[in-house]
Write an enzyme that holds these catalytic residues in place. Structure first.
Site, PDB file in Angstrom:
ATOM      1  N   HIS A 174       3.489  -0.589  -6.025  1.00  0.00           N
ATOM      2  CA  HIS A 174       5.050  -0.835  -6.539  1.00  0.00           C
ATOM      3  C   HIS A 174       5.767  -0.078  -5.853  1.00  0.00           C
ATOM      4  CE1 HIS A 174       2.820  -2.620  -9.969  1.00  0.00           C
ATOM      5  NE2 HIS A 174       2.176  -1.522 -10.339  1.00  0.00           N
ATOM      6  N   ARG A 222       4.574 -12.601 -11.865  1.00  0.00           N
ATOM      7  CA  ARG A 222       3.600 -11.810 -12.679  1.00  0.00           C
ATOM      8  C   ARG A 222       4.111 -12.198 -13.859  1.00  0.00           C
ATOM      9  NH1 ARG A 222       3.123  -5.385 -13.244  1.00  0.00           N
ATOM     10  NH2 ARG A 222       0.797  -5.156 -13.510  1.00  0.00           N
ATOM     11  N   ARG A 246       3.454  -2.419 -24.551  1.00  0.00           N
ATOM     12  CA  ARG A 246       3.986  -1.113 -24.192  1.00  0.00           C
ATOM     13  C   ARG A 246       4.968  -1.359 -23.005  1.00  0.00           C
ATOM     14  NH1 ARG A 246       1.344   1.298 -20.124  1.00  0.00           N
ATOM     15  NH2 ARG A 246      -0.854   0.486 -19.774  1.00  0.00           N
ATOM     16  N   ASP A 288      -2.510   0.660  -6.906  1.00  0.00           N
ATOM     17  CA  ASP A 288      -1.519   1.047  -7.894  1.00  0.00           C
ATOM     18  C   ASP A 288      -0.417   2.186  -7.873  1.00  0.00           C
ATOM     19  OD1 ASP A 288      -0.520   0.194 -10.745  1.00  0.00           O
ATOM     20  OD2 ASP A 288      -1.844   1.620 -11.530  1.00  0.00           O
TER      21      ASP A 288
HETATM   22  C1  0GY Z   1       0.100  -1.352 -13.391  1.00  0.00           C
HETATM   23  C2  0GY Z   1       0.167  -0.823 -14.602  1.00  0.00           C
HETATM   24  C3  0GY Z   1       1.241  -0.475 -15.553  1.00  0.00           C
HETATM   25  C4  0GY Z   1       2.617  -0.854 -15.168  1.00  0.00           C
HETATM   26  C5  0GY Z   1       3.114  -1.847 -14.736  1.00  0.00           C
HETATM   27  O1  0GY Z   1       4.948  -3.333 -14.292  1.00  0.00           O
HETATM   28  C6  0GY Z   1       4.582  -2.112 -14.751  1.00  0.00           C
HETATM   29  O2  0GY Z   1       5.191  -1.308 -15.047  1.00  0.00           O
HETATM   30  O3  0GY Z   1       2.456  -2.685 -13.989  1.00  0.00           O
HETATM   31  C7  0GY Z   1       0.859  -0.004 -16.799  1.00  0.00           C
HETATM   32  O4  0GY Z   1       1.527   0.602 -17.203  1.00  0.00           O
HETATM   33  O5  0GY Z   1      -0.178  -0.371 -17.205  1.00  0.00           O
HETATM   34  O6  0GY Z   1      -0.536  -2.303 -12.893  1.00  0.00           O
HETATM   35  O7  0GY Z   1       0.912  -0.693 -12.435  1.00  0.00           O
END
Ligand code: 0GY
Length: 291
Positions: free
Chosen positions: A28, A119, A125, A244
């Site tokens: 990300h 996605r 959460r 990740d």
């Molecule tokens: C991941 C997991 C998380 C967060 C997100 O989009 C996001 O904020 O994906 C998480 O907190 O488990 O896959 O990055």
């Protein structure tokens, strides 16, 4: 509000060298906030982790390309993801989060900007709503673009979500194996249920990622490696791997990206499996015109 940092500033150099052309297929970017503000509905407020940091990590770990997945903190404003793709010189593509009323023109612009999937996030959460009917409408709309769906859910939802998942008309990539309990090994109930699901649904792929989130033991993540290596062996053409980075919400147990990369040969022991996991499979989904 204090802005959180969930990534290590000095990841170790992995011993493992990924094959040429390797893709980090789940990462990300956060911001930079001054240019790309976070969503008012964001459930966490991270420090900036922009494209230059991501590309430096890519080079440090020995990867060639990235798939930037829109993080929930940016809601349905995909500009930070598009910015990262645009700055990558063709070495990044993306997965967006969109609302059901997105116009055809906006979808086409995302496609032009390097997005190849959407996605759907079911983690309470992280998001306030996970409207299945809206998701199905979006999924129908992306079929003509040749995109796929990425879903993020926890293992206890797999049964309930099955009719919805089966209605999706595209390839579907499940983030982090649907978050099973890996501590019970490859034959634990949640691992078994997920593998049975994959075996019964040819259009489903998964990311064998996030050892740091799923392992109960912590580094070097033996429980994750033991439970997940059989998934790569059984479904070698339907698995992806990603760091990740910048590890949203992991500020209390920040992982070392070098140690995560060193897990790869334990998940995919042969060079053929590694090439499928890191090159062939992500290229088919994200750069099909080069395959
Ligand atoms: C991941 C997991 C998380 C967060 C997100 O989009 C996001 O904020 O994906 C998480 O907190 O488990 O896959 O990055």
């Amino acid at each position: 509000m204090t802005r959180i940092r969930s990534w290590t500033e000095a990841p170790s150099k992995p011993s493992y060298t990924p094959p040429p052309g390797a893709v980090d297929a789940h990462c990300h970017v956060f911001g930079p906030e001054a240019e790309f503000p976070f969503s008012p509905k964001a459930k966490y407020h991270p420090q900036d982790a922009g494209p230059e940091m991501l590309f430096a990590l890519r080079d440090h770990l020995g990867f060639s390309r990235n798939v930037v997945v829109q993080a929930s903190c940016h809601g349905t404003d995909n500009r930070a993801t598009l910015n990262a793709i645009a700055r990558s010189n063709g070495a990044a593509r993306g997965v967006a989060v969109v609302s059901p009323d997105i116009s055809d023109e906006a979808l086409a612009q995302l496609n032009e900007g390097g997005v190849r999937g959407v996605r759907f996030n079911f983690l309470k959460r992280l998001v306030d709503h996970a409207p299945k009917d809206d998701f199905l409408r979006i999924a129908e709309r992306i079929v003509p673009l040749g995109w796929h769906v990425v879903v993020y859910f926890e293992a206890e939802l797999l049964d309930e979500l099955t009719p919805f998942l089966e209605a999706l008309p595209t390839i579907v990539v499940v983030d982090h194996l649907g978050r099973p309990d890996v501590s019970a090994g490859p034959n634990g109930a949640e691992m078994r249920a997920f593998c049975d699901f994959l075996a019964g649904h040819d259009n489903f792929w998964t990311k064998v990622s996030c050892a740091d989130r799923l392992s109960r033991q912590g580094p070097p993540y033996d429980d994750f490696a033991e439970a997940v290596a059989p998934v790569v062996e059984s479904f070698p053409d339907r698995v992806l791997w990603g760091t990740d980075w910048p590890h949203p919400n992991m500020q209390d147990a920040i992982p070392d990206d070098g140690a995560l990369t060193d897990l790869i040969p334990r998940l995919a022991p042969s060079s053929e499996l590694q090439r499928k996991l890191l090159v062939d499979n992500p290229m088919r989904l994200y750069w099909p015109e080069e395959v």
